[in-house]
Design a protein around this motif. Sequence first.
Motif, PDB file in Angstrom:
ATOM      1  N   ALA A 187       6.107   7.959   9.642  1.00  0.00           N
ATOM      2  CA  ALA A 187       6.839   7.880   7.937  1.00  0.00           C
ATOM      3  C   ALA A 187       5.792   9.070   6.682  1.00  0.00           C
ATOM      4  O   ALA A 187       5.838   9.701   5.777  1.00  0.00           O
ATOM      5  N   GLN A 188       4.334   8.842   7.693  1.00  0.00           N
ATOM      6  CA  GLN A 188       3.218   9.147   7.213  1.00  0.00           C
ATOM      7  C   GLN A 188       4.351  11.164   7.124  1.00  0.00           C
ATOM      8  O   GLN A 188       4.000  11.946   5.491  1.00  0.00           O
ATOM      9  N   ILE A 241       4.052  -1.042  12.866  1.00  0.00           N
ATOM     10  CA  ILE A 241       2.844  -0.478  13.785  1.00  0.00           C
ATOM     11  C   ILE A 241       2.014  -1.369  13.204  1.00  0.00           C
ATOM     12  O   ILE A 241       1.187  -0.779  13.824  1.00  0.00           O
ATOM     13  N   ASP A 242       1.993  -1.961  12.029  1.00  0.00           N
ATOM     14  CA  ASP A 242       0.306  -2.057  11.688  1.00  0.00           C
ATOM     15  C   ASP A 242      -0.102  -3.055  11.833  1.00  0.00           C
ATOM     16  O   ASP A 242      -1.230  -3.376  11.775  1.00  0.00           O
ATOM     17  N   ARG A 257      -2.746  12.711   3.665  1.00  0.00           N
ATOM     18  CA  ARG A 257      -1.172  12.764   4.552  1.00  0.00           C
ATOM     19  C   ARG A 257      -0.051  13.343   3.211  1.00  0.00           C
ATOM     20  O   ARG A 257       0.230  14.331   3.574  1.00  0.00           O
ATOM     21  N   ARG A 282       9.417   3.615   7.903  1.00  0.00           N
ATOM     22  CA  ARG A 282       9.193   3.130   6.662  1.00  0.00           C
ATOM     23  C   ARG A 282      10.051   4.341   5.756  1.00  0.00           C
ATOM     24  O   ARG A 282       9.730   6.185   5.512  1.00  0.00           O
ATOM     25  N   ARG A 293       2.497   5.997  -3.116  1.00  0.00           N
ATOM     26  CA  ARG A 293       4.197   7.050  -3.867  1.00  0.00           C
ATOM     27  C   ARG A 293       4.176   6.490  -5.275  1.00  0.00           C
ATOM     28  O   ARG A 293       4.067   7.874  -5.728  1.00  0.00           O
ATOM     29  N   ARG A 353      -0.535  17.665  12.407  1.00  0.00           N
ATOM     30  CA  ARG A 353       0.785  16.720  12.654  1.00  0.00           C
ATOM     31  C   ARG A 353       1.256  17.396  11.161  1.00  0.00           C
ATOM     32  O   ARG A 353       2.842  16.885  11.231  1.00  0.00           O
ATOM     33  N   LYS A 370       0.498  -1.703   0.430  1.00  0.00           N
ATOM     34  CA  LYS A 370      -0.206   0.099  -0.007  1.00  0.00           C
ATOM     35  C   LYS A 370       1.027   1.026  -0.121  1.00  0.00           C
ATOM     36  O   LYS A 370       0.497   2.387  -0.444  1.00  0.00           O
ATOM     37  N   SER A 371       2.201   1.075   0.686  1.00  0.00           N
ATOM     38  CA  SER A 371       3.027   2.585   0.691  1.00  0.00           C
ATOM     39  C   SER A 371       3.477   2.650  -0.444  1.00  0.00           C
ATOM     40  O   SER A 371       3.610   3.394  -1.293  1.00  0.00           O
TER      41      SER A 371
HETATM   42  C1  S3P Z   1       2.204   4.459   6.377  1.00  0.00           C
HETATM   43  C2  S3P Z   1       2.533   4.804   7.533  1.00  0.00           C
HETATM   44  C3  S3P Z   1       2.168   4.525   9.016  1.00  0.00           C
HETATM   45  C4  S3P Z   1       1.696   3.628   8.786  1.00  0.00           C
HETATM   46  C5  S3P Z   1       0.253   3.327   7.513  1.00  0.00           C
HETATM   47  C6  S3P Z   1       0.492   3.241   6.015  1.00  0.00           C
HETATM   48  C7  S3P Z   1       3.458   5.727   5.212  1.00  0.00           C
HETATM   49  O1  S3P Z   1       1.571   5.555   9.248  1.00  0.00           O
HETATM   50  O2  S3P Z   1       0.138   2.898   9.866  1.00  0.00           O
HETATM   51  O3  S3P Z   1       0.188   2.649   7.311  1.00  0.00           O
HETATM   52  O4  S3P Z   1       2.847   4.885   3.636  1.00  0.00           O
HETATM   53  O5  S3P Z   1       4.078   5.828   5.298  1.00  0.00           O
HETATM   54  P1  S3P Z   1       2.525   6.416   9.908  1.00  0.00           P
HETATM   55  O6  S3P Z   1       4.025   6.932   9.812  1.00  0.00           O
HETATM   56  O7  S3P Z   1       1.379   7.713  10.686  1.00  0.00           O
HETATM   57  O8  S3P Z   1       2.800   5.620  11.087  1.00  0.00           O
END
Ligand code: S3P
Length: 451
Positions: free
Chosen positions: A175-176, A326-327, A105, A201, A33, A133, A28-29
């Motif tokens: 990471a977001q 984290i997930d 975000r 990440r 991107r 944030r 998904k990440s």
């Molecule tokens: C993600 C970062 C994580 C994660 C989310 C995907 C990303 O969130 O929980 O599912 O793709 O950057 P946070 O960076 O807010 O912890």
Amino acid sequence: MSHHSSPRPLRSRAGSALHGRIRVPGDKSVSHRSLMFGALALGRTTVTGLLEGEDVLNTAGAMRAAGARIEKTADGTWLIDGVGLGNLMEPDHVIDFGNAGTGVRLTMGIFGTHPIAATFVGDASLSRRPMGRVLDPLRLMGTQVVARVGDRLPLSIRGAEVPLPITYRVPMPSAQVKSAVLLAGLNTPGETTVIEPIATRDHTEKMMAGFGADISVTIDDAGARIIRLKGQPDLKAQAIDVPGDPSSAAFPIVAALITPGSDITVENVLLNEHRTGLITTLIEMGGDITIENERMAGGERVGDIRVVYSKLKGVAVPASRAPSMIDEYPVLAIAAAFAEGDTYMPGLDELRVKESDRLAAVARGLEVNGIPCREGETELTVTGGANRKGGGTVATHLDHRIAMSFLVLGMASDTAVTVDDGAVIATSFPTFTSLFTGLGADISELEDVGA
Ligand code: S3P
């Protein structure tokens, strides 16, 4: 905004042992991107293996609204004709991100330094989540924000005409947030610096470099990552093959570990070191997990993960491991329910602000299924044992990972487990039910939770 599909209760009960080789959908990440960088680059980016979940499709919609042409060919390849950095168009409609925190975000970061206005909305879950944030550093870069108190959706931004480069120390491991600032830094003259005291990440950094940006990462004496980005690069279109999502692979991995007689392989999974905390933890718990066919693809480590049913024991998970899994805490809690003794999970502050308050949602879900646990402000302890009851109906709170985790519980509990809404699973893992049914699981739809 409400979730577009109506709630769909699902029930999972112990079926046969799980057997087979599967592929889970794309990460998904990386999928979000790929669409974003493709939209910002000049030329045609091609993406194979894109996760076609609702979250990612909402990001595609946002990038189209800003002028990118995005389409899917008959063979499943996605084509993105980018507009080029600095050339985004102003969307002519409100952008609905549904359930997608990453999507909204990171898009705020991109739009925040383009001279365009945009309004973002989301579903009930996303509208509860903190946006300050991301908005706080963007305000420092010159983005104007109109938002209700507490910086929740719906909100509008007007991107900076003349963005200012900043040095930003990310206050929480996110990471977001890091990514939003770096994406904003792309269209900002000069050097944008992000200081990340706790590593998260790094897909944004890797993909920025891959698209041709001048970005460097150093580690300071305190161990913090210092990420420096030179603004206004020429981003060049790329060919991307998205590997399988380790956060989705987590569900069949845990299901096979707790379902007697199981032996499965999940092929082609992303093994980025910032994403593999769950695998490390499950191996410490005694899980029979082996990585086969390990290789590099598109700058990332990938491999096939073989999992065999195992007797697990409880462990203390170091808090420092949280960003790399984290997930995965909801599904780790399910593994913990089948482990001998206590599993202690500290450092879970960030779980309170995910698609749901995941710490509370997991604890309530365990309780209604008769599994002992202790919920602290930022930690969870689960007491495992042989006799796993089940039989409860779990409130999912529009959270896909809560729904999937408790369906995994039902695969090995004494009585069936019901989740009040499985429709949300489509946000990240649309093939969840069919993949699990193919492995031997028994998941069925219910008319309503009283059925
Ligand atoms: C993600 C970062 C994580 C994660 C989310 C995907 C990303 O969130 O929980 O599912 O793709 O950057 P946070 O960076 O807010 O912890």
